[in-house]
Design a protein around this motif. Structure first.
Motif, PDB file in Angstrom:
ATOM      1  N   UNK A   1       0.806  -1.131  -0.042  1.00  0.00           N
ATOM      2  CA  UNK A   1      -0.059  -0.013   0.118  1.00  0.00           C
ATOM      3  C   UNK A   1       0.958   1.115  -0.024  1.00  0.00           C
ATOM      4  N   UNK A   2       1.832   1.314   0.851  1.00  0.00           N
ATOM      5  CA  UNK A   2       2.790   2.496   1.130  1.00  0.00           C
ATOM      6  C   UNK A   2       3.536   2.761  -0.545  1.00  0.00           C
ATOM      7  N   UNK A   3       3.838   1.361  -1.293  1.00  0.00           N
ATOM      8  CA  UNK A   3       4.455   1.322  -2.397  1.00  0.00           C
ATOM      9  C   UNK A   3       3.794   1.854  -3.521  1.00  0.00           C
ATOM     10  N   UNK A   4       2.337   1.601  -3.696  1.00  0.00           N
ATOM     11  CA  UNK A   4       1.763   2.042  -4.551  1.00  0.00           C
ATOM     12  C   UNK A   4       1.314   3.774  -4.440  1.00  0.00           C
ATOM     13  N   UNK A   5       1.488   4.048  -3.182  1.00  0.00           N
ATOM     14  CA  UNK A   5       0.967   5.684  -2.964  1.00  0.00           C
ATOM     15  C   UNK A   5       2.430   6.398  -3.364  1.00  0.00           C
ATOM     16  N   UNK A   6       3.548   5.853  -3.153  1.00  0.00           N
ATOM     17  CA  UNK A   6       4.795   6.629  -3.259  1.00  0.00           C
ATOM     18  C   UNK A   6       4.847   6.380  -5.066  1.00  0.00           C
ATOM     19  N   UNK A   7       4.661   5.198  -5.565  1.00  0.00           N
ATOM     20  CA  UNK A   7       4.445   5.325  -7.054  1.00  0.00           C
ATOM     21  C   UNK A   7       3.670   6.515  -7.729  1.00  0.00           C
ATOM     22  N   UNK A   8       2.447   6.818  -7.169  1.00  0.00           N
ATOM     23  CA  UNK A   8       1.642   7.521  -7.674  1.00  0.00           C
ATOM     24  C   UNK A   8       2.467   9.130  -7.446  1.00  0.00           C
ATOM     25  N   UNK A   9       2.825   9.144  -6.279  1.00  0.00           N
ATOM     26  CA  UNK A   9       3.670  10.509  -6.027  1.00  0.00           C
ATOM     27  C   UNK A   9       4.629  10.757  -6.877  1.00  0.00           C
ATOM     28  N   UNK A  10       5.448   9.637  -7.329  1.00  0.00           N
ATOM     29  CA  UNK A  10       6.508   9.706  -8.386  1.00  0.00           C
ATOM     30  C   UNK A  10       5.967  10.055  -9.825  1.00  0.00           C
ATOM     31  N   UNK A  11       4.997   9.326 -10.062  1.00  0.00           N
ATOM     32  CA  UNK A  11       4.380   9.533 -11.477  1.00  0.00           C
ATOM     33  C   UNK A  11       3.910  11.113 -11.373  1.00  0.00           C
ATOM     34  N   UNK A  12       3.087  11.522 -10.600  1.00  0.00           N
ATOM     35  CA  UNK A  12       2.681  12.830 -10.770  1.00  0.00           C
ATOM     36  C   UNK A  12       3.872  13.934 -10.673  1.00  0.00           C
ATOM     37  N   UNK A  13       4.913  13.675  -9.820  1.00  0.00           N
ATOM     38  CA  UNK A  13       5.884  14.638  -9.813  1.00  0.00           C
ATOM     39  C   UNK A  13       6.773  14.637 -11.115  1.00  0.00           C
ATOM     40  N   UNK A  14       6.748  13.327 -11.783  1.00  0.00           N
ATOM     41  CA  UNK A  14       7.591  13.501 -12.980  1.00  0.00           C
ATOM     42  C   UNK A  14       6.562  14.223 -14.192  1.00  0.00           C
ATOM     43  N   UNK A  15       5.471  14.231 -14.124  1.00  0.00           N
ATOM     44  CA  UNK A  15       4.466  14.970 -14.947  1.00  0.00           C
ATOM     45  C   UNK A  15       4.712  16.402 -14.910  1.00  0.00           C
ATOM     46  N   UNK A  16       5.046  16.596 -13.393  1.00  0.00           N
ATOM     47  CA  UNK A  16       5.167  18.269 -13.252  1.00  0.00           C
ATOM     48  C   UNK A  16       6.738  18.903 -13.692  1.00  0.00           C
ATOM     49  N   UNK A  17       7.591  17.722 -13.714  1.00  0.00           N
ATOM     50  CA  UNK A  17       8.789  18.244 -14.302  1.00  0.00           C
ATOM     51  C   UNK A  17       8.730  18.276 -15.711  1.00  0.00           C
ATOM     52  N   UNK A  18       7.870  17.472 -16.423  1.00  0.00           N
ATOM     53  CA  UNK A  18       7.583  17.775 -17.775  1.00  0.00           C
ATOM     54  C   UNK A  18       7.053  18.866 -18.285  1.00  0.00           C
TER      55      UNK A  18
END
Length: 302
Positions: free
Chosen positions: A107-124
């Motif tokens: 559960x912690x892993x999937x939430x951190x993955x979502x945080x990472x996915x959204x952060x990457x989209x902000x970088x882009x």
């Protein structure tokens, strides 16, 4: 900072902190970006979950459905600055997936993955303007961390609740109060007896005595290998409590070690009704109740 408006489940509600117009505009822009790119980001997140081999107890369709709900709750928490809806969904999700064998790290892993996915989209999106990117990340990262902590805490709390219920069920199964016949109860004890289980044993027994109007109780401790002084003393108190409710207690299956423990704590074994084994205890109980057992005579062949 945006995260000042977010409230964690374990904290009392407080008035929302004022947010500057620029921070509020940034937050609105960030939420709009996540909503406009919802399909792409959600699908990327599901792919990352699968690649990381998380939520393997769930089907792809189930993962996609839950990812959709989590994503929407996540964005709503960023937009409103409150975590109530996300907390409620996290509890509901935990109730459904814990029985499936999903672990906390997943559960912690999937939430951190979502945080990472959204952060990457902000970088882009903001990679051409590092100043704006820095301000956006300053607003997003603390809020995202609060969200991740909230989901993790909610899952752990639900998991602990399930474990407590399972432990309680196991204890109840391990100390059954059985009615053998009218006014006669048997309590077979097996395994390790700790202070908590000893207290539970007393509660169950006294409740059984009252509910069944029992006059005699046989406590069989053949299956108990050892008993410390505290638990042995509790056994004596249980016998006394049963006597006050009008029931005579017969203890069977005393091992030499437990007998020595009782002697060490000063129990007068002459005042405790003890019988060697369970069969003898039942026979003694029936005698106290006024029952007589006669052998069945064989019917002669015709």
């Amino acid at each position: 900072m945006v995260n000042n408006n977010l409230k964690v489940a374990t904290q009392p509600k407080a008035a929302a902190q004022p947010v500057s117009e620029s921070a509020s505009a940034l937050l609105s822009e960030l939420v709009a970006h996540l909503r406009q790119n919802r399909t792409q980001l959600r699908e990327e997140w599901v792919v990352r979950i699968t690649e990381a081999e998380l939520l393997t107890a769930m089907t792809k369709d189930e993962i996609f459905a839950e990812a959709t709900s989590v994503y929407d709750s996540y964005v709503e928490a960023l937009e409103t600055g409150t975590l109530e809806a996300l907390q409620a969904y996290a509890r509901n999700l935990s109730e459904r997936i814990i029985p499936r064998g999903v672990e906390t790290d997943e559960v912690v892993g999937i939430v951190l993955l979502l945080r990472d996915v959204l952060a990457r989209s902000l970088f882009a999106k903001y990679h051409e303007d590092f100043k704006v990117l820095g301000r956006v990340l300053d607003a997003y990262e603390p809020a995202a961390n609060r969200i991740a902590i909230t989901v993790a805490v909610g899952f752990v709390q639900e998991r602990e609740r399930v474990i407590r219920e399972q432990q309680e069920a196991i204890r109840e199964l391990s100390t059954p109060v059985l009615q053998v016949r009218e006014r006669l109860l048997i309590l077979p004890m097996i395994g390790l007896i700790d202070p908590h289980r000893a207290r539970q044993l007393t509660e169950q027994l006294l409740h059984g005595i009252r509910a069944n109007r029992a006059k005699v109780v046989v406590i069989d401790i053949t299956g108990v290998a050892a008993m410390d002084a505290n638990v042995a003393n509790h056994l004596v108190l249980t016998v006394e409590a049963a006597r006050l409710l009008g029931a005579t207690v017969i203890v069977t299956g005393l091992s030499p070690e437990i007998a020595q423990t009782l002697v060490k704590i000063g129990v007068d074994l002459g005042k405790m009704n003890t019988v060697g084994d369970l069969q003898g205890g039942i026979e003694e109980a029936e005698r106290l109740l006024g029952f007589k057992v006669f052998p069945i005579r064989e019917t002669p062949a015709g």
